[in-house]
Design an enzyme around this catalytic site. Structure first.
Site, PDB file in Angstrom:
ATOM      1  N   THR A   7       0.802  -1.222   0.000  1.00  0.00           N
ATOM      2  CA  THR A   7       0.000   0.000   0.000  1.00  0.00           C
ATOM      3  C   THR A   7       0.843   1.284   0.000  1.00  0.00           C
ATOM      4  O   THR A   7       1.938   1.317   0.545  1.00  0.00           O
ATOM      5  CB  THR A   7      -0.978   0.012   1.208  1.00  0.00           C
ATOM      6  N   ASN A   9      -0.975   4.025   0.872  1.00  0.00           N
ATOM      7  CA  ASN A   9      -1.873   4.809   1.715  1.00  0.00           C
ATOM      8  C   ASN A   9      -1.279   4.884   3.128  1.00  0.00           C
ATOM      9  O   ASN A   9      -1.187   3.877   3.835  1.00  0.00           O
ATOM     10  CB  ASN A   9      -3.249   4.107   1.722  1.00  0.00           C
ATOM     11  N   ASP A  69      -6.624  -4.595   0.004  1.00  0.00           N
ATOM     12  CA  ASP A  69      -7.624  -3.890  -0.792  1.00  0.00           C
ATOM     13  C   ASP A  69      -8.887  -3.852   0.047  1.00  0.00           C
ATOM     14  O   ASP A  69      -9.332  -4.881   0.556  1.00  0.00           O
ATOM     15  CB  ASP A  69      -7.884  -4.560  -2.142  1.00  0.00           C
ATOM     16  N   SER A  70      -9.412  -2.673   0.212  1.00  0.00           N
ATOM     17  CA  SER A  70     -10.522  -2.537   1.148  1.00  0.00           C
ATOM     18  C   SER A  70     -11.547  -1.543   0.642  1.00  0.00           C
ATOM     19  O   SER A  70     -11.296  -0.804  -0.312  1.00  0.00           O
ATOM     20  CB  SER A  70      -9.992  -2.106   2.515  1.00  0.00           C
ATOM     21  N   TYR A 152     -13.985   6.809   4.962  1.00  0.00           N
ATOM     22  CA  TYR A 152     -15.380   6.870   5.401  1.00  0.00           C
ATOM     23  C   TYR A 152     -15.529   6.797   6.926  1.00  0.00           C
ATOM     24  O   TYR A 152     -16.653   6.694   7.429  1.00  0.00           O
ATOM     25  CB  TYR A 152     -16.179   5.734   4.750  1.00  0.00           C
ATOM     26  N   ASP A 153     -14.419   6.845   7.664  1.00  0.00           N
ATOM     27  CA  ASP A 153     -14.502   6.713   9.125  1.00  0.00           C
ATOM     28  C   ASP A 153     -15.456   7.714   9.789  1.00  0.00           C
ATOM     29  O   ASP A 153     -16.160   7.342  10.738  1.00  0.00           O
ATOM     30  CB  ASP A 153     -13.099   6.815   9.758  1.00  0.00           C
ATOM     31  N   LYS A 173     -10.776   1.115  17.016  1.00  0.00           N
ATOM     32  CA  LYS A 173     -10.728   0.709  15.602  1.00  0.00           C
ATOM     33  C   LYS A 173      -9.692  -0.393  15.394  1.00  0.00           C
ATOM     34  O   LYS A 173      -9.935  -1.358  14.668  1.00  0.00           O
ATOM     35  CB  LYS A 173     -10.419   1.909  14.702  1.00  0.00           C
ATOM     36  N   ARG A 179      -9.797  -4.355   8.980  1.00  0.00           N
ATOM     37  CA  ARG A 179      -8.347  -4.580   8.809  1.00  0.00           C
ATOM     38  C   ARG A 179      -7.812  -5.431   9.959  1.00  0.00           C
ATOM     39  O   ARG A 179      -6.996  -6.324   9.762  1.00  0.00           O
ATOM     40  CB  ARG A 179      -7.643  -3.217   8.742  1.00  0.00           C
TER      41      ARG A 179
HETATM   42  P1  ITT Z   1      -3.561   1.350  -1.722  1.00  0.00           P
HETATM   43  O1  ITT Z   1      -4.257   0.815  -2.947  1.00  0.00           O
HETATM   44  O2  ITT Z   1      -2.242   1.976  -2.016  1.00  0.00           O
HETATM   45  O3  ITT Z   1      -3.486   0.333  -0.617  1.00  0.00           O
HETATM   46  P2  ITT Z   1      -5.944   3.003  -1.474  1.00  0.00           P
HETATM   47  O4  ITT Z   1      -6.337   4.083  -0.508  1.00  0.00           O
HETATM   48  O5  ITT Z   1      -6.070   3.280  -2.950  1.00  0.00           O
HETATM   49  O6  ITT Z   1      -4.451   2.546  -1.102  1.00  0.00           O
HETATM   50  P3  ITT Z   1      -7.980   0.937  -1.749  1.00  0.00           P
HETATM   51  O7  ITT Z   1      -7.878   0.902  -3.214  1.00  0.00           O
HETATM   52  O8  ITT Z   1      -8.035  -0.365  -1.009  1.00  0.00           O
HETATM   53  O9  ITT Z   1      -6.752   1.730  -1.078  1.00  0.00           O
HETATM   54  O10 ITT Z   1      -9.243   1.829  -1.364  1.00  0.00           O
HETATM   55  C1  ITT Z   1      -9.699   1.825  -0.088  1.00  0.00           C
HETATM   56  C2  ITT Z   1     -10.727   2.915   0.103  1.00  0.00           C
HETATM   57  O11 ITT Z   1     -11.762   2.391   0.949  1.00  0.00           O
HETATM   58  C3  ITT Z   1     -10.115   4.107   0.856  1.00  0.00           C
HETATM   59  O12 ITT Z   1      -9.726   5.119  -0.013  1.00  0.00           O
HETATM   60  C4  ITT Z   1     -11.257   4.520   1.771  1.00  0.00           C
HETATM   61  O13 ITT Z   1     -12.093   5.399   1.074  1.00  0.00           O
HETATM   62  C5  ITT Z   1     -12.011   3.230   2.033  1.00  0.00           C
HETATM   63  N1  ITT Z   1     -11.500   2.574   3.265  1.00  0.00           N
HETATM   64  C6  ITT Z   1     -10.773   1.422   3.361  1.00  0.00           C
HETATM   65  N2  ITT Z   1     -10.449   1.152   4.633  1.00  0.00           N
HETATM   66  C7  ITT Z   1     -10.973   2.145   5.372  1.00  0.00           C
HETATM   67  C8  ITT Z   1     -10.969   2.436   6.752  1.00  0.00           C
HETATM   68  O14 ITT Z   1     -10.329   1.675   7.624  1.00  0.00           O
HETATM   69  N3  ITT Z   1     -11.603   3.539   7.152  1.00  0.00           N
HETATM   70  C9  ITT Z   1     -12.241   4.336   6.286  1.00  0.00           C
HETATM   71  N4  ITT Z   1     -12.280   4.152   4.966  1.00  0.00           N
HETATM   72  C10 ITT Z   1     -11.653   3.054   4.504  1.00  0.00           C
END
Ligand code: ITT
Length: 198
Positions: A7, A9, A69-70, A152-153, A173, A179
């Site tokens: 990631t 992020n 991926d989340s 979206y937290d 959390k 996660r």
């Molecule tokens: P990487 O692909 O580099 O890991 P990303 O932010 O693009 O980073 P994703 O494609 O998995 O990650 O998108 C996940 C999105 O879902 C993220 O941008 C949030 O909007 C939401 N999300 C995932 N986990 C979350 C969490 O713990 N709390 C709040 N929102 C979350």
């Protein structure tokens, strides 16, 4: 062993690093490998995207790679935004715009049920890839509340609570999130491989 987190992020990195703090595992991130290409997340499932991110990083670095991926699935929206959670309101990624769009889509909707989903993929240098999945059920608040976390937290109220993840202590959390649940599965499934002393 070296484990590279796929990631980019920063929020996810922080959460995963805290959850994956084991002796003998040296955790680095994709940010430490500038030569790794940006992966297009064009899969139709969290699994497909996580596998793609992990295997790309593993191939380029030669080390074990872990991807997350989340996203958020809202029942009344037939599972949206789902795999499109990051870019729900378009490019570039804008957490506030995503939350505004979600509130708009849910205007007047009584059923606020939702769940966060997290799929983690571990890619092995020998070409194998394994996945685990964690979920966190809850509901969507009527307005954004709190500044903790990311994405979206501020709108997500986990089951058994009245406050959003944006308002709850971060320690809550890291105990009950999608996660955290995926990590618990990961530790059980990959314990031997990662030589986790437990
Ligand atoms: P990487 O692909 O580099 O890991 P990303 O932010 O693009 O980073 P994703 O494609 O998995 O990650 O998108 C996940 C999105 O879902 C993220 O941008 C949030 O909007 C939401 N999300 C995932 N986990 C979350 C969490 O713990 N709390 C709040 N929102 C979350």
């Amino acid at each position: 062993m070296n484990l590279i987190l796929a990631t980019r992020n920063e929020h996810k990195l922080l959460e995963i690093r805290k959850l994956f703090d084991f002796a003998g595992v040296r955790v680095q991130s994709a940010l430490d490998f500038p030569e790794v290409p940006e992966v297009e997340e064009d899969g139709g499932t969290f699994e497909a995207n996580a596998i793609k991110k992990a295997s790309t990083l593993c191939r380029v670095t030669g080390f074990h790679a872990l991807a997350d991926d989340s996203g958020l699935e809202v029942k009344a929206l037939a599972g949206e935004p789902g795999v499109y959670s990051a870019r729900y309101a378009g490019e570039p990624v804008d957490y506030h715009a995503n939350n505004v769009k979600l509130l708009r889509e849910l205007q007047g909707v009584e059923n606020r049920e939702a769940r966060f989903v997290c799929v983690m993929a571990l890619a092995f240098p020998d070409g194998r890839v394994e996945t685990v999945r964690g979920e966190c059920r809850g509901r969507i608040a009527a307005a954004c509340r709190g500044t903790n976390g990311f994405g979206y937290d501020p709108l997500f109220i986990p089951e058994g609570h009245e406050q959003t993840f944006g308002e709850l202590e971060e320690s809550v959390k890291s105990r009950i999130s999608h996660r955290a649940h995926a990590m618990q599965q990961a530790v059980t499934a990959w314990k031997q491989l990662l030589a986790i002393p437990r």
